[in-house]
Scaffold this motif. Structure first.
Motif, PDB file in Angstrom:
ATOM      1  N   LYS A 142       3.186 -10.862  56.953  1.00 25.20           N
ATOM      2  CA  LYS A 142       2.647 -12.220  57.126  1.00 25.20           C
ATOM      3  C   LYS A 142       3.425 -13.227  56.282  1.00 25.20           C
ATOM      4  N   LEU A 143       3.688 -12.858  55.018  1.00 28.08           N
ATOM      5  CA  LEU A 143       4.427 -13.735  54.113  1.00 28.08           C
ATOM      6  C   LEU A 143       5.844 -13.973  54.617  1.00 28.08           C
ATOM      7  N   ALA A 144       6.484 -12.919  55.134  1.00 30.94           N
ATOM      8  CA  ALA A 144       7.852 -13.037  55.649  1.00 30.94           C
ATOM      9  C   ALA A 144       7.902 -13.993  56.841  1.00 30.94           C
ATOM     10  N   LYS A 145       6.898 -13.918  57.707  1.00 28.54           N
ATOM     11  CA  LYS A 145       6.834 -14.804  58.872  1.00 28.54           C
ATOM     12  C   LYS A 145       6.650 -16.257  58.449  1.00 28.54           C
ATOM     13  N   GLU A 146       5.784 -16.443  57.462  1.00 30.21           N
ATOM     14  CA  GLU A 146       5.532 -17.803  56.966  1.00 30.21           C
ATOM     15  C   GLU A 146       6.785 -18.417  56.369  1.00 30.21           C
ATOM     16  N   GLN A 147       7.619 -17.579  55.764  1.00 28.45           N
ATOM     17  CA  GLN A 147       8.853 -18.049  55.133  1.00 28.45           C
ATOM     18  C   GLN A 147      10.038 -18.042  56.105  1.00 28.45           C
ATOM     19  N   GLY A 148       9.771 -17.636  57.353  1.00 22.33           N
ATOM     20  CA  GLY A 148      10.826 -17.598  58.361  1.00 22.33           C
ATOM     21  C   GLY A 148      11.856 -16.520  58.111  1.00 22.33           C
ATOM     22  N   LYS A 149      11.439 -15.461  57.447  1.00 16.81           N
ATOM     23  CA  LYS A 149      12.357 -14.362  57.140  1.00 16.81           C
ATOM     24  C   LYS A 149      12.018 -13.123  57.973  1.00 16.81           C
ATOM     25  N   LYS A 150      12.973 -12.238  58.082  1.00 14.36           N
ATOM     26  CA  LYS A 150      12.752 -10.975  58.764  1.00 14.36           C
ATOM     27  C   LYS A 150      12.212  -9.960  57.764  1.00 14.36           C
ATOM     28  N   TYR A 151      11.122  -9.317  58.134  1.00 18.53           N
ATOM     29  CA  TYR A 151      10.509  -8.349  57.212  1.00 18.53           C
ATOM     30  C   TYR A 151      11.290  -7.037  57.222  1.00 18.53           C
ATOM     31  N   THR A 152      11.562  -6.524  56.047  1.00 19.71           N
ATOM     32  CA  THR A 152      12.217  -5.222  55.897  1.00 19.71           C
ATOM     33  C   THR A 152      11.291  -4.305  55.108  1.00 19.71           C
ATOM     34  N   ALA A 153      10.921  -3.210  55.721  1.00 22.49           N
ATOM     35  CA  ALA A 153       9.976  -2.284  55.089  1.00 22.49           C
ATOM     36  C   ALA A 153      10.603  -1.611  53.867  1.00 22.49           C
ATOM     37  N   THR A 154       9.764  -1.352  52.879  1.00 29.99           N
ATOM     38  CA  THR A 154      10.200  -0.638  51.671  1.00 29.99           C
ATOM     39  C   THR A 154      10.340   0.837  51.997  1.00 29.99           C
ATOM     40  N   LEU A 155      11.509   1.410  51.718  1.00 34.46           N
ATOM     41  CA  LEU A 155      11.742   2.828  51.970  1.00 34.46           C
ATOM     42  C   LEU A 155      11.799   3.592  50.654  1.00 34.46           C
ATOM     43  N   LEU A 156      11.145   4.733  50.642  1.00 32.05           N
ATOM     44  CA  LEU A 156      11.142   5.581  49.450  1.00 32.05           C
ATOM     45  C   LEU A 156      12.327   6.544  49.496  1.00 32.05           C
ATOM     46  N   GLU A 157      12.426   7.405  48.520  1.00 31.49           N
ATOM     47  CA  GLU A 157      13.593   8.270  48.359  1.00 31.49           C
ATOM     48  C   GLU A 157      13.882   9.152  49.578  1.00 31.49           C
ATOM     49  N   ASN A 158      12.849   9.574  50.285  1.00 32.07           N
ATOM     50  CA  ASN A 158      13.048  10.464  51.440  1.00 32.07           C
ATOM     51  C   ASN A 158      13.082   9.725  52.773  1.00 32.07           C
ATOM     52  N   GLY A 159      13.090   8.400  52.717  1.00 27.68           N
ATOM     53  CA  GLY A 159      13.156   7.609  53.942  1.00 27.68           C
ATOM     54  C   GLY A 159      11.817   7.207  54.515  1.00 27.68           C
ATOM     55  N   ASP A 160      10.726   7.670  53.918  1.00 26.18           N
ATOM     56  CA  ASP A 160       9.386   7.281  54.356  1.00 26.18           C
ATOM     57  C   ASP A 160       9.021   5.913  53.787  1.00 26.18           C
ATOM     58  N   THR A 161       8.201   5.173  54.520  1.00 27.83           N
ATOM     59  CA  THR A 161       7.562   3.996  53.938  1.00 27.83           C
ATOM     60  C   THR A 161       6.339   4.508  53.192  1.00 27.83           C
ATOM     61  N   PRO A 162       5.732   3.721  52.289  1.00 33.32           N
ATOM     62  CA  PRO A 162       4.542   4.188  51.571  1.00 33.32           C
ATOM     63  C   PRO A 162       3.421   4.678  52.493  1.00 33.32           C
ATOM     64  N   LYS A 163       3.163   3.926  53.583  1.00 34.58           N
ATOM     65  CA  LYS A 163       2.075   4.350  54.482  1.00 34.58           C
ATOM     66  C   LYS A 163       2.442   5.639  55.215  1.00 34.58           C
ATOM     67  N   GLN A 164       3.722   5.819  55.533  1.00 34.09           N
ATOM     68  CA  GLN A 164       4.168   7.049  56.188  1.00 34.09           C
ATOM     69  C   GLN A 164       4.062   8.234  55.236  1.00 34.09           C
ATOM     70  N   LEU A 165       4.442   8.010  53.990  1.00 34.99           N
ATOM     71  CA  LEU A 165       4.369   9.066  52.981  1.00 34.99           C
ATOM     72  C   LEU A 165       2.939   9.568  52.840  1.00 34.99           C
ATOM     73  N   LEU A 166       1.997   8.640  52.758  1.00 36.43           N
ATOM     74  CA  LEU A 166       0.592   9.011  52.594  1.00 36.43           C
ATOM     75  C   LEU A 166       0.029   9.691  53.846  1.00 36.43           C
ATOM     76  N   ALA A 167       0.474   9.257  55.017  1.00 35.70           N
ATOM     77  CA  ALA A 167       0.020   9.882  56.263  1.00 35.70           C
ATOM     78  C   ALA A 167       0.583  11.297  56.405  1.00 35.70           C
TER      79      ALA A 167
END
Length: 298
Positions: A142-167
């Protein structure tokens, strides 16, 4: 009918209950299973039957203790007094029915139901953290859209995003470290590095499971009580309900250490019923289904 269904001796009351006093043994299990459209039936089975013939002792519609007691009392008292031990879950209705129907028996709270309760508390925390990660990502998008930027997901050491890691850690945290694969070990290390509170509760869960490796009942009692106290000391709120349930059912939980019996045979029996039901593509005529079930298990 060639099958003998019309002449079946239990046909009149089959949909409400079936009883087979001749199948009673020293060690029984009580569990519930859904036959059709979520309708629950309570099954009393003989462990010595090994989920084959002469296994089924009773099949009763519903789970209310009053109804269970009423039907089980149709079995002669002399037969009911032969029962030495019954394994069951923590449902108070089942425990009351077992106690009233089999006066000479010892009640054993099934090991796997108890461990499952603690593991579910651990999973609840993982799910809570995952929802928080999802919300955090949504806010970042949401913040990235408001600022007109493209959102880039945070990737952890194994390539998972935090939500993917937890899932993807759902099954990792149910296993002991020695059973992890190389990938699971890597995922666990990253998970516990980023979520130390989950690491704490994971270790607490594994400590609980280790208690069941004890052979002495009194030693197990002390470890259960210490675990309950540690839950309070560490302020692990997710485990409070599990700790209270274990404390209230401690005596029947400890009875496991006498013969180390579980409800595994009942679960095997339930699986066979479900497979039988699936092969028939569902249950249309409950009475006829139970008639055929009698031929297999009674």
């Amino acid at each position: 009918m060639v099958s003998g269904f019309k002449e079946w001796s239990q046909l009149i009351h089959a949909e409400d209950y079936l009883i087979y006093p001749e199948n009673i043994g020293s060690y029984l299990s009580i569990d519930e299973v859904s036959l059709s459209k979520g309708e629950l039936y309570t099954f009393v089975t003989n462990k010595e039957g090994c989920a084959k013939k002469r296994t089924l002792v009773a099949c009763i519609k519903g789970t209310k203790s009053k109804e269970l007691i009423e039907i089980l009392h149709k079995i002669p008292l002399a037969k009911r007094k032969l029962v030495k031990e019954i394994t069951l879950d923590m449902a108070s209705t089942m425990q009351l029915a077992a106690k009233m129907a089999f006066p000479e028996s010892r009640l054993v709270t099934d090991r796997f139901h108890v461990v499952k309760l603690v593991v579910e508390a651990l999973q609840h925390q993982r799910i809570k953290l995952r929802w928080e990660a999802i919300e955090k990502e949504n806010q970042a998008i949401k913040l990235a859209k408001e600022q007109g930027k493209k959102y880039t997901a945070t990737l952890l050491e194994n390539g998972d995003t935090p939500k993917q890691l937890l899932a993807r850690s759902r099954y990792v945290i149910t296993k002991t470290p020695n059973l992890w694969t190389a990938d699971q070990k890597c995922r666990a290390e990253i998970l516990f590095k980023h979520y130390p509170e989950l690491h704490l509760t994971y270790k607490h869960t594994m400590e609980f499971r280790a208690i069941y490796e004890q052979n002495q009942k009194e030693s197990a009692r002390m470890q259960f009580l210490n675990w309950i106290e540690k839950t309070k000391t560490l302020k692990l709120e997710n485990f409070n309900t599990a700790a209270k349930s274990i404390k209230y059912n401690l005596e029947t939980i400890l009875n496991f250490f006498t013969n180390r019996h579980t409800n595994a045979n009942a679960e095997s029996f339930n699986s066979k019923i479900k497979l039988f039901r699936a092969n028939l593509r569902g249950v249309i005529d409950v009475k006829f289904f139970l008639f055929r079930m009698e031929k297999l298990f009674a």
